[in-house]
Enzyme design. Structure first.
Site, mmCIF file in Angstrom:
data_model
loop_
_atom_site.group_PDB
_atom_site.id
_atom_site.type_symbol
_atom_site.label_atom_id
_atom_site.label_comp_id
_atom_site.label_asym_id
_atom_site.label_seq_id
_atom_site.Cartn_x
_atom_site.Cartn_y
_atom_site.Cartn_z
ATOM 1 N N LYS A 83 -47.703 11.809 -34.803
ATOM 2 C CA LYS A 83 -48.203 12.266 -35.780
ATOM 3 C C LYS A 83 -49.937 12.459 -35.381
ATOM 4 C CE LYS A 83 -50.081 9.779 -39.248
ATOM 5 N NZ LYS A 83 -51.542 9.727 -39.220
ATOM 6 N N ASN A 84 -50.494 11.626 -34.826
ATOM 7 C CA ASN A 84 -51.866 11.272 -34.364
ATOM 8 C C ASN A 84 -51.924 12.323 -32.886
ATOM 9 O OD1 ASN A 84 -52.497 9.771 -36.422
ATOM 10 N ND2 ASN A 84 -52.294 7.901 -35.121
ATOM 11 N N ARG A 141 -57.026 11.748 -42.904
ATOM 12 C CA ARG A 141 -58.238 11.434 -42.057
ATOM 13 C C ARG A 141 -58.541 12.681 -41.022
ATOM 14 N NH1 ARG A 141 -62.903 8.841 -42.007
ATOM 15 N NH2 ARG A 141 -63.425 8.464 -39.666
ATOM 16 N N CYS A 186 -56.346 6.547 -44.727
ATOM 17 C CA CYS A 186 -56.237 5.077 -45.434
ATOM 18 C C CYS A 186 -57.731 4.497 -45.447
ATOM 19 C CB CYS A 186 -55.357 4.491 -44.473
ATOM 20 S SG CYS A 186 -53.748 4.758 -44.249
ATOM 21 N N ARG A 212 -65.275 3.660 -41.885
ATOM 22 C CA ARG A 212 -64.707 4.676 -41.338
ATOM 23 C C ARG A 212 -66.024 6.001 -41.431
ATOM 24 N NH1 ARG A 212 -58.405 5.678 -41.981
ATOM 25 N NH2 ARG A 212 -58.584 6.056 -39.835
ATOM 26 N N PRO A 213 -66.983 5.787 -40.829
ATOM 27 C CA PRO A 213 -67.940 6.724 -40.873
ATOM 28 C C PRO A 213 -67.883 7.899 -40.066
ATOM 29 C CG PRO A 213 -68.790 4.746 -39.773
ATOM 30 C CD PRO A 213 -67.470 4.411 -40.326
ATOM 31 N N ILE A 214 -68.701 8.844 -39.815
ATOM 32 C CA ILE A 214 -68.344 9.919 -39.055
ATOM 33 C C ILE A 214 -69.734 10.143 -38.359
ATOM 34 C CG2 ILE A 214 -66.251 10.791 -39.914
ATOM 35 C CD1 ILE A 214 -67.994 13.132 -41.116
ATOM 36 N N ASP A 215 -70.495 9.400 -38.238
ATOM 37 C CA ASP A 215 -72.109 9.562 -37.496
ATOM 38 C C ASP A 215 -71.916 9.735 -36.140
ATOM 39 O OD1 ASP A 215 -71.099 6.723 -37.377
ATOM 40 O OD2 ASP A 215 -72.822 6.144 -36.473
ATOM 41 N N ASP A 249 -53.464 0.091 -34.960
ATOM 42 C CA ASP A 249 -52.127 0.675 -35.717
ATOM 43 C C ASP A 249 -50.994 -0.040 -35.615
ATOM 44 O OD1 ASP A 249 -53.669 2.757 -36.778
ATOM 45 O OD2 ASP A 249 -52.776 4.303 -35.567
ATOM 46 N N ILE A 272 -61.274 -3.164 -34.866
ATOM 47 C CA ILE A 272 -61.600 -1.981 -34.854
ATOM 48 C C ILE A 272 -61.834 -1.713 -36.510
ATOM 49 C CG2 ILE A 272 -60.755 0.494 -34.570
ATOM 50 C CD1 ILE A 272 -60.681 -1.019 -32.097
ATOM 51 N N ARG A 302 -46.205 9.123 -44.997
ATOM 52 C CA ARG A 302 -47.335 10.026 -44.202
ATOM 53 C C ARG A 302 -47.094 9.791 -42.670
ATOM 54 N NH1 ARG A 302 -52.398 7.606 -45.160
ATOM 55 N NH2 ARG A 302 -52.842 9.122 -43.353
HETATM 56 C C1 UD1 Z 1 -58.496 5.176 -35.019
HETATM 57 C C2 UD1 Z 1 -57.918 4.511 -33.901
HETATM 58 C C3 UD1 Z 1 -56.728 5.398 -33.588
HETATM 59 C C4 UD1 Z 1 -55.746 5.411 -34.356
HETATM 60 C C5 UD1 Z 1 -56.397 6.167 -35.657
HETATM 61 C C6 UD1 Z 1 -55.461 6.124 -36.863
HETATM 62 C C7 UD1 Z 1 -58.939 3.143 -32.324
HETATM 63 C C8 UD1 Z 1 -60.364 3.107 -31.266
HETATM 64 N N1 UD1 Z 1 -58.991 4.117 -32.931
HETATM 65 O O1 UD1 Z 1 -59.087 6.522 -34.629
HETATM 66 O O2 UD1 Z 1 -56.171 4.657 -32.218
HETATM 67 O O3 UD1 Z 1 -54.855 6.275 -34.115
HETATM 68 O O4 UD1 Z 1 -57.423 5.112 -36.142
HETATM 69 O O5 UD1 Z 1 -55.208 4.960 -37.538
HETATM 70 O O6 UD1 Z 1 -58.518 2.023 -32.072
HETATM 71 N N2 UD1 Z 1 -66.763 4.700 -35.999
HETATM 72 C C9 UD1 Z 1 -68.077 4.920 -36.456
HETATM 73 N N3 UD1 Z 1 -68.659 5.898 -36.401
HETATM 74 C C10 UD1 Z 1 -68.063 7.248 -36.194
HETATM 75 C C11 UD1 Z 1 -66.592 7.147 -35.854
HETATM 76 C C12 UD1 Z 1 -66.132 5.873 -35.641
HETATM 77 O O7 UD1 Z 1 -68.856 3.822 -36.567
HETATM 78 O O8 UD1 Z 1 -68.475 8.405 -36.179
HETATM 79 C C13 UD1 Z 1 -66.181 3.567 -35.827
HETATM 80 C C14 UD1 Z 1 -64.905 3.002 -37.192
HETATM 81 O O9 UD1 Z 1 -65.583 2.774 -38.236
HETATM 82 C C15 UD1 Z 1 -64.167 2.195 -36.570
HETATM 83 C C16 UD1 Z 1 -64.067 2.644 -35.095
HETATM 84 O O10 UD1 Z 1 -65.239 3.409 -34.839
HETATM 85 O O11 UD1 Z 1 -64.676 0.849 -36.497
HETATM 86 C C17 UD1 Z 1 -62.645 3.303 -34.597
HETATM 87 O O12 UD1 Z 1 -63.038 4.626 -34.997
HETATM 88 P P1 UD1 Z 1 -62.252 6.130 -34.392
HETATM 89 O O13 UD1 Z 1 -61.459 5.760 -33.240
HETATM 90 O O14 UD1 Z 1 -62.989 7.156 -34.368
HETATM 91 O O15 UD1 Z 1 -61.214 6.092 -35.659
HETATM 92 P P2 UD1 Z 1 -60.035 7.057 -35.675
HETATM 93 O O16 UD1 Z 1 -60.425 8.336 -35.013
HETATM 94 O O17 UD1 Z 1 -59.638 7.089 -36.990
#
Ligand code: UD1
Length: 417
Positions: A22-23, A92, A116, A121-124, A305, A327, A397
């Site tokens: 999926k990912n 997401r 989830c 989960r910010p996107i900064d 995960d 994480i 999902r």
């Molecule tokens: C994450 C997992 C990924 C998993 C996916 C689905 C990690 C590193 N990533 O990916 O393996 O397949 O969830 O569950 O294990 N963060 C920030 N700012 C940002 C983006 C991220 O602070 O702009 C922080 C998040 O809050 C979190 C960490 O970075 O603590 C992991 O983020 P990221 O890898 O971006 O998350 P996903 O892409 O959702």
């Protein structure tokens, strides 16, 4: 509401195929719009999130259909660059459309993504990197508006190897003028898969799998065929279910190197692990042993995960295991539910301490999130008696026909939709 009915106690035995990832699928589906091309994607799992991604494509003006595990996309007709909130909140990975849309259209309007609830989960990091590539981004009231007259290559250093940010940068940079370098990039197999797809699309991109990715010129191809990699988290879940039930299961069509850290801990717990290039057999002893310390880390570390499902496998293991979740700050939501089965788990901040118990007993549980819900199934399979997992659609999902897959391995499980 999905209702999973289980009667625990059966050892899982036999062989099964593992679905496509999926990912890996979702970012590749988003990437299919960076140029007007036809994409044929093979081994795509039939899941609600995939369906949601294809609905986004159709909303944007593309043709997108799934037939079994094949997905056909024609992005020539793309005529919109805004995604409505109702489509964004379904998952997401919808955030990856941001990089893809600014690459193709020079603009993107969307709202914050769903997925989830695992923490903030910010996107900064995504936004800062896209600004470095020349995008102007306004954020107000959960709406994101990106404009870029012309994207230009940049030297970007990520302070944390975010998977989503790495994917967004790769897509936006694909159509930027000049070269881009991403330092501190995520190294997950799904990033390598995205690189393979983008290469087939005509992009000169190298380095995925290492911490430095270089993105150069783009010579668009008209048609692309790509096979999705196997799902390492589904494979980890089945491996943990085999371990939890004292089972003996061969998973076929997997890449053992993608989830070697999970297999490492199952081995420490006492399982025999037999790898070949495309399959893994997990043979568990009657009683597992605790594994000491497990910390979730970015790839190649232990995956966040897989944390809930490994926890579920170790609930009856002899001794104490300590898990540290590095994480996501809110990734122990499965714990109160596992405690209903009789699990002995103490959570303090990012640490969870698990003391193996002799016996788990069936109970009624509520799935809290995708992997947490899967952990409840794993634990319930190892519990005595009947369990019911009430689920507002989280587990399906990420897991394709999981009830059938587990039933074929001997589990007494039935999904009522
Ligand atoms: C994450 C997992 C990924 C998993 C996916 C689905 C990690 C590193 N990533 O990916 O393996 O397949 O969830 O569950 O294990 N963060 C920030 N700012 C940002 C983006 C991220 O602070 O702009 C922080 C998040 O809050 C979190 C960490 O970075 O603590 C992991 O983020 P990221 O890898 O971006 O998350 P996903 O892409 O959702």
């Amino acid at each position: 509401m999905d209702i999973w009915h289980l009667r625990g106690g059966n050892r899982l035995e036999g062989a099964c195929f593992v679905q496509g990832s999926k990912n890996a699928s979702l970012p590749i589906i988003a990437a299919s719009i960076i140029s007007p091309a036809r994409s044929e994607l093979l081994n795509v799992p039939q899941l609600r999130d995939v369906d949601a991604a294809l609905r986004i494509l159709r909303h944007l003006g593309c043709t997108a259909e799934q037939w079994g595990s094949d997905v056909y996309i024609d992005s020539a007709g793309l005529c919109r660059s805004a995604i409505p909130h109702s489509l964004m909140v379904e998952m997401r990975s919808s955030v990856i459309f941001m990089g893809a849309l600014i690459a193709r259209c020079g603009s993107a309007r969307l709202s914050l993504p769903g997925g989830c609830q695992l923490g903030k989960r910010p996107i900064d990091l995504h936004l800062a990197a896209l600004r470095q590539l020349g995008a102007e981004i306004d954020e107000a009231g959960g709406e994101i508006n990106c404009q870029a007259q012309e994207l230009h290559g940049a030297d970007i250093t990520l302070p944390f190897p975010s998977v989503g940010a790495t994917e967004n940068i790769m897509l936006a940079a694909a159509r930027a003028k000049g070269d881009t370098v991403i330092r501190g990039a995520a190294r997950e197999p799904e990033i390598i898969a995205l690189q393979e797809y983008l290469r087939a699309m005509g992009l000169n991109v190298t380095g995925a799998g290492s911490g430095t990715i270089c993105i150069g010129t783009f010579k668009p191809e008209k048609a692309v065929s790509h096979r999705i990699i196997p799902d390492r988290i589904v494979a980890s879940t089945i491996a943990c279910a085999a371990a939890a039930t004292g089972g003996n299961v061969e998973m076929r069509g997997v890449d053992p190197s993608h989830f070697s850290t999970v297999l490492h801990f199952l081995k420490l717990a006492g399982c025999d692990i037999m790898n070949s290039k495309r399959s893994v057999r997990v043979r568990a002893p009657g009683k597992l042993s605790a594994v000491g310390e497990v910390s979730t880390e970015p790839y190649p570390g232990f995956p966040t995960d897989a944390q809930p499902v490994l926890m579920a496998a170790l609930l009856k293991a002899e001794g104490r295991t300590v898990i540290t979740e590095n994480i996501f700050e809110n990734r122990y939501r499965q714990v109160p539910e596992l405690q209903r089965l009789g699990a002995d788990i103490a959570v303090s901040g990012r640490r969870a301490e698990i003391w193996g118990v002799d016996c788990l007993h069936g109970s009624a549980l509520t799935a809290t999130d995708l992997r947490g819900g899967a952990a409840m199934l794993v634990a319930a399979l190892a519990a005595r008696g009947e369990s019911t997992v009430f689920d507002d659609g989280h587990i399906t999902r990420g897991y394709e026909r999981f009830d059938m897959r587990l039933r074929s391995l001997g589990a007494d499980i039935y999904l009522e939709c």
